[in-house]
Design a protein around this motif. Structure first.
Motif, PDB file in Angstrom:
ATOM      1  N   SER A   1      86.623  81.075  37.563  1.00 58.39           N
ATOM      2  CA  SER A   1      85.904  80.734  38.767  1.00 58.39           C
ATOM      3  C   SER A   1      84.459  79.975  38.457  1.00 58.39           C
ATOM      4  O   SER A   1      84.125  79.200  39.211  1.00 58.39           O
TER       5      SER A   1
ATOM      6  N   ASN B   1      85.475  76.416  37.844  1.00 61.88           N
ATOM      7  CA  ASN B   1      85.618  75.659  38.944  1.00 61.88           C
ATOM      8  C   ASN B   1      84.767  75.474  39.710  1.00 61.88           C
ATOM      9  O   ASN B   1      84.297  74.230  40.451  1.00 61.88           O
ATOM     10  N   THR B   2      83.384  76.391  39.747  1.00 61.14           N
ATOM     11  CA  THR B   2      82.416  75.959  40.217  1.00 61.14           C
ATOM     12  C   THR B   2      81.459  75.132  39.643  1.00 61.14           C
ATOM     13  O   THR B   2      80.907  74.009  40.439  1.00 61.14           O
ATOM     14  N   THR B   3      81.427  74.980  38.299  1.00 59.76           N
ATOM     15  CA  THR B   3      80.548  74.237  37.921  1.00 59.76           C
ATOM     16  C   THR B   3      81.332  72.452  38.061  1.00 59.76           C
ATOM     17  O   THR B   3      80.442  71.664  38.278  1.00 59.76           O
TER      18      THR B   3
ATOM     19  N   THR C   1      80.572  71.563  41.613  1.00 61.44           N
ATOM     20  CA  THR C   1      79.155  71.322  42.137  1.00 61.44           C
ATOM     21  C   THR C   1      78.832  69.988  41.473  1.00 61.44           C
ATOM     22  O   THR C   1      78.159  69.195  41.925  1.00 61.44           O
TER      23      THR C   1
ATOM     24  N   SER D   1      76.193  74.032  46.861  1.00 65.27           N
ATOM     25  CA  SER D   1      77.638  73.808  46.485  1.00 65.27           C
ATOM     26  C   SER D   1      78.056  75.105  45.337  1.00 65.27           C
ATOM     27  O   SER D   1      78.846  75.449  45.395  1.00 65.27           O
ATOM     28  N   PHE D   2      77.040  75.419  44.467  1.00 66.92           N
ATOM     29  CA  PHE D   2      77.216  76.490  43.603  1.00 66.92           C
ATOM     30  C   PHE D   2      77.583  77.732  44.506  1.00 66.92           C
ATOM     31  O   PHE D   2      78.297  78.701  43.995  1.00 66.92           O
TER      32      PHE D   2
ATOM     33  N   MET E   1      86.208  79.567  43.656  1.00 66.29           N
ATOM     34  CA  MET E   1      84.874  79.636  43.218  1.00 66.29           C
ATOM     35  C   MET E   1      84.275  81.077  43.060  1.00 66.29           C
ATOM     36  O   MET E   1      85.070  82.033  43.414  1.00 66.29           O
TER      37      MET E   1
ATOM     38  N   SER F   1      81.877  82.292  44.264  1.00 64.90           N
ATOM     39  CA  SER F   1      81.678  83.375  45.486  1.00 64.90           C
ATOM     40  C   SER F   1      82.853  83.773  46.210  1.00 64.90           C
ATOM     41  O   SER F   1      82.999  84.992  46.658  1.00 64.90           O
TER      42      SER F   1
ATOM     43  N   THR G   1      75.843  85.606  38.432  1.00 66.60           N
ATOM     44  CA  THR G   1      76.001  84.178  39.115  1.00 66.60           C
ATOM     45  C   THR G   1      74.460  83.573  39.214  1.00 66.60           C
ATOM     46  O   THR G   1      74.149  82.647  39.202  1.00 66.60           O
TER      47      THR G   1
END
Length: 303
Positions: free
Chosen positions: A73, A76-78, A81, A231-232, A252, A254, A277
């Motif tokens: 996750s 994916n988030t990185t 973003t 975005s993060f 993500m 979140s 996080t």
């Protein structure tokens, strides 16, 4: 000399008195929840403990180190973003430069440009879900009619395509936000600077590089930091479009925290995820600020 020092002391005291309410509000809104989350992260509180807190120290953090779903996750988030913010900055700059020009209907164009940002994110996510639908989506219909693809593509069912589909939806929605921020900065730059530069024989690209970019760097920094943080922490767009699937390809951090707390009722581990996080986001924002500050210095020094 003593009178001057007294005046400065009074001004400093007045300044502190004026910002104290804001500092207290920030402390209440940000510091307390993070502090509370950190305290809860030191306990195991889930269905296995009958939702009763059991002190385990750094047990939740040790568990996190071996949690492949968490690291996926984060990855994916990185990716989400980095790609989204980079493209939004480039497109937003282009839109801002266009909207800064004088032309008939400029006011209407500026109003239309901000509409995607003004619309609810959940509604945008639902709209893009229909667009990317493999059965009746308009994107497949257009590509098939143009004979660009041999058969319908399952955009949201493929792990790689699903991630880029969510990125595309985010870019469509938030590019206008970046454009408006940059447009505000462009409005503050005097036209006399460009006219004097043109008289010296500078090309439009030279004017952009030597005047626009250096003077616009504060707005660029603000836009990047805002969009980076947003975005993060993206949640509603992903929740509506894919719910983190397929196979966790768009999950993500979140979404993972939400599932941990609301679905599995693992409050202690969820709190640890929040703390880590938050720290990752702080470090990333600090690095981004440092890089942009160095870039601003290099651009200014190159003139």
């Amino acid at each position: 000399m003593s009178n001057l020092k007294t005046v400065r002391d009074r001004e400093k005291l007045t300044g502190w008195l004026l910002i104290t309410p804001a500092l207290l509000l920030l402390l209440l809104v940000f510091a307390y929840p993070i502090g509370r989350a950190f305290w809860l992260s030191l306990f195991t509180k889930n269905l296995g403990t009958n939702l009763q807190p059991v002190f385990t120290g750094i047990g939740n953090y040790s568990r996190m180190m071996g949690d492949g779903r968490f690291w996926q996750s984060i990855g994916n988030t990185t990716i989400f973003t980095a790609i989204a913010v980079s493209i939004e900055l480039i497109l937003g700059m282009g839109v801002a430069l266009v909207l800064n020009q004088s032309f008939r209907g400029r006011g209407l164009a500026r109003t239309i440009a901000i509409l995607p940002w003004a619309l609810p994110t959940a509604l945008i996510g639902l709209t893009w879900t229909w667009i990317f639908n493999d059965q009746y989506g308009v994107l497949n219909d257009i590509l098939l009619r143009l004979h660009l693809i041999p058969e319908a593509i399952n955009w949201l069912g493929d792990p790689t395509l699903a991630l880029f589909a969510t990125i595309a939806a985010d870019i469509w929605k938030t590019t206008s936000f970046v454009a408006i921020l940059l447009l505000a900065g462009l409005q503050s730059i005097s036209e006399d600077l460009y006219e004097a530069h043109a008289i010296d024989g500078a090309s439009p690209w030279q004017s952009f590089r030597q005047i626009t970019l250096p003077l616009l760097m504060p707005q660029i920094l603000i836009a990047v930091l805002f969009r980076f943080a947003q975005s993060f922490g993206v949640f509603d767009l992903i929740k509506v479009m894919t719910e983190g699937g397929p196979a966790g390809a768009t999950e993500m951090v979140s979404i993972y925290i939400y599932a941990t707390v609301m679905r599995y009722l693992d409050f202690g581990y969820g709190a640890a995820l929040v703390v880590v996080t938050f720290l990752v986001l702080i470090v990333a924002v600090a690095i981004s600020t440092f890089i942009l500050s160095k870039l601003r210095t290099n651009i200014s020094g190159a003139q």
